[in-house]
Design a protein around this motif. Sequence first.
Motif, PDB file in Angstrom:
ATOM      1  N   UNK A  14       0.828  -1.207   0.000  1.00  0.00           N
ATOM      2  CA  UNK A  14       0.000   0.000   0.000  1.00  0.00           C
ATOM      3  C   UNK A  14       0.865   1.260   0.000  1.00  0.00           C
ATOM      4  N   UNK A  15       1.937   1.250   0.785  1.00  0.00           N
ATOM      5  CA  UNK A  15       2.769   2.442   0.949  1.00  0.00           C
ATOM      6  C   UNK A  15       3.700   2.673  -0.238  1.00  0.00           C
ATOM      7  N   UNK A  16       4.144   1.603  -0.869  1.00  0.00           N
ATOM      8  CA  UNK A  16       5.090   1.761  -1.981  1.00  0.00           C
ATOM      9  C   UNK A  16       4.405   1.793  -3.340  1.00  0.00           C
ATOM     10  N   UNK A  17       3.285   1.091  -3.467  1.00  0.00           N
ATOM     11  CA  UNK A  17       2.552   1.088  -4.728  1.00  0.00           C
ATOM     12  C   UNK A  17       3.023   0.065  -5.736  1.00  0.00           C
ATOM     13  N   UNK A  18       4.095  -0.652  -5.434  1.00  0.00           N
ATOM     14  CA  UNK A  18       4.583  -1.678  -6.356  1.00  0.00           C
ATOM     15  C   UNK A  18       5.053  -2.897  -5.559  1.00  0.00           C
ATOM     16  N   UNK A  19       4.971  -4.044  -6.193  1.00  0.00           N
ATOM     17  CA  UNK A  19       5.449  -5.262  -5.543  1.00  0.00           C
ATOM     18  C   UNK A  19       6.966  -5.249  -5.390  1.00  0.00           C
ATOM     19  N   UNK A  20       7.639  -4.685  -6.392  1.00  0.00           N
ATOM     20  CA  UNK A  20       9.103  -4.653  -6.354  1.00  0.00           C
ATOM     21  C   UNK A  20       9.615  -3.818  -5.196  1.00  0.00           C
ATOM     22  N   UNK A  21       9.028  -2.621  -5.016  1.00  0.00           N
ATOM     23  CA  UNK A  21       9.455  -1.748  -3.920  1.00  0.00           C
ATOM     24  C   UNK A  21       9.105  -2.359  -2.567  1.00  0.00           C
ATOM     25  N   UNK A  22       7.945  -2.984  -2.473  1.00  0.00           N
ATOM     26  CA  UNK A  22       7.553  -3.637  -1.222  1.00  0.00           C
ATOM     27  C   UNK A  22       8.504  -4.784  -0.902  1.00  0.00           C
ATOM     28  N   UNK A  23       8.880  -5.557  -1.933  1.00  0.00           N
ATOM     29  CA  UNK A  23       9.816  -6.665  -1.726  1.00  0.00           C
ATOM     30  C   UNK A  23      11.161  -6.149  -1.228  1.00  0.00           C
ATOM     31  N   UNK A  24      11.644  -5.050  -1.812  1.00  0.00           N
ATOM     32  CA  UNK A  24      12.920  -4.481  -1.395  1.00  0.00           C
ATOM     33  C   UNK A  24      12.850  -3.996   0.049  1.00  0.00           C
ATOM     34  N   UNK A  25      11.753  -3.351   0.421  1.00  0.00           N
ATOM     35  CA  UNK A  25      11.605  -2.838   1.782  1.00  0.00           C
ATOM     36  C   UNK A  25      11.542  -3.950   2.811  1.00  0.00           C
ATOM     37  N   UNK A  26      10.968  -5.091   2.432  1.00  0.00           N
ATOM     38  CA  UNK A  26      10.780  -6.187   3.374  1.00  0.00           C
ATOM     39  C   UNK A  26      11.872  -7.257   3.275  1.00  0.00           C
ATOM     40  N   UNK A  27      12.816  -7.064   2.342  1.00  0.00           N
ATOM     41  CA  UNK A  27      13.889  -8.042   2.188  1.00  0.00           C
ATOM     42  C   UNK A  27      13.434  -9.350   1.592  1.00  0.00           C
ATOM     43  N   UNK A  28      12.439  -9.297   0.693  1.00  0.00           N
ATOM     44  CA  UNK A  28      11.906 -10.492   0.050  1.00  0.00           C
ATOM     45  C   UNK A  28      12.062 -10.377  -1.454  1.00  0.00           C
ATOM     46  N   UNK A  29      11.729 -11.458  -2.165  1.00  0.00           N
ATOM     47  CA  UNK A  29      11.725 -11.413  -3.626  1.00  0.00           C
ATOM     48  C   UNK A  29      10.346 -10.970  -4.113  1.00  0.00           C
ATOM     49  N   UNK A  30      10.310 -10.395  -5.306  1.00  0.00           N
ATOM     50  CA  UNK A  30       9.035  -9.935  -5.864  1.00  0.00           C
ATOM     51  C   UNK A  30       8.044 -11.085  -6.057  1.00  0.00           C
ATOM     52  N   UNK A  31       8.469 -12.269  -6.541  1.00  0.00           N
ATOM     53  CA  UNK A  31       7.522 -13.374  -6.653  1.00  0.00           C
ATOM     54  C   UNK A  31       6.934 -13.803  -5.305  1.00  0.00           C
ATOM     55  N   UNK A  32       7.748 -13.726  -4.249  1.00  0.00           N
ATOM     56  CA  UNK A  32       7.248 -14.079  -2.925  1.00  0.00           C
ATOM     57  C   UNK A  32       6.155 -13.120  -2.479  1.00  0.00           C
ATOM     58  N   UNK A  33       6.370 -11.828  -2.708  1.00  0.00           N
ATOM     59  CA  UNK A  33       5.354 -10.829  -2.348  1.00  0.00           C
ATOM     60  C   UNK A  33       4.073 -11.076  -3.141  1.00  0.00           C
ATOM     61  N   UNK A  34       4.203 -11.323  -4.444  1.00  0.00           N
ATOM     62  CA  UNK A  34       3.045 -11.573  -5.291  1.00  0.00           C
ATOM     63  C   UNK A  34       2.275 -12.794  -4.814  1.00  0.00           C
ATOM     64  N   UNK A  35       3.000 -13.850  -4.485  1.00  0.00           N
ATOM     65  CA  UNK A  35       2.355 -15.086  -4.046  1.00  0.00           C
ATOM     66  C   UNK A  35       1.623 -14.898  -2.714  1.00  0.00           C
ATOM     67  N   UNK A  36       2.240 -14.196  -1.793  1.00  0.00           N
ATOM     68  CA  UNK A  36       1.619 -14.015  -0.482  1.00  0.00           C
ATOM     69  C   UNK A  36       0.430 -13.071  -0.541  1.00  0.00           C
TER      70      UNK A  36
END
Length: 285
Positions: A14-36
């Motif tokens: 919600x805060x970043x607006x993209x899966x890639x930015x959220x993944x970077x902020x949380x130390x995860x991969x973009x596919x992991x964020x998308x899957x969760x």
Amino acid sequence: MTSWDDLRLLLAVCRSGTLTAAARAMGLSQPTVSRRMAALARRHGEALFETVAGRYVPTAAGRELSTRAERLEREIDALASEADHLGARPEGAVRLSAPEGFGLAVLAPRLEAFRREHPGIDLLLVAEARVVDLSRREADLALRFVRPSQRELVIRRLGWYGSCLCASTGYLREHPEAATEGPADVVAMHESMEASVESVWLRTHHPRAHVRVRAHTTLAVRAAVLAGAGAGVLPDYLASHPELRALGPPSVKRDVFLAHHRALRGSARVRAVGRFVADCFAARL
């Protein structure tokens, strides 16, 4: 059942607006964020985001869930802060992660003085090469030479340190021309760190020097330089040794940052350790 980790991830999107930015902020991969996020939407039976102009925008269901998550986030932060203020004196355990060379050469020698000043704080120094994930509480505080990008971290810039090309007095006795013409032999970082500023500088300014030793850490580089294997780029906190000589002024500069999770911003013990690290950095030379 929705976990707090999934709600934190929802807030990051919600805060970043993209899966890639959220993944970077949380130390995860973009596919992991998308899957969760897809699994979270299935559990709630409604879409939580829609794509608008390439950005993830929460739906009505997503906004409702994120509002509840933010309320929970505030409560958790407040609880952590209250727990730290139960005692008048800073007490409890603090795990501090620092790069190996800095941790062992600068922080470790001053730990006893810290213990005397703060007997209630159990400070664990972890001198390591890896970058810990503060979001996952792998450490309470971390000293880093690259500014962290996670939005949930409180970051303080302590200053900068310089690195210069150094050689041992023994090497210079055998190769006196190295002081004026440059060394014929160098100690370099491992190939996996070829993109570091120190490696780039060494290749750029001494491209014809023969690499005699490669090492994963600056402590190992210093050990090889002291043994006479060649010249190497060393940070100022490792270069002050009676058997080392600088072959020029500082050639590489790095900023130094101290970071902790914002949930710990009210922690007296974390503030005490932060002051200790800052004082050690200022007094390192």
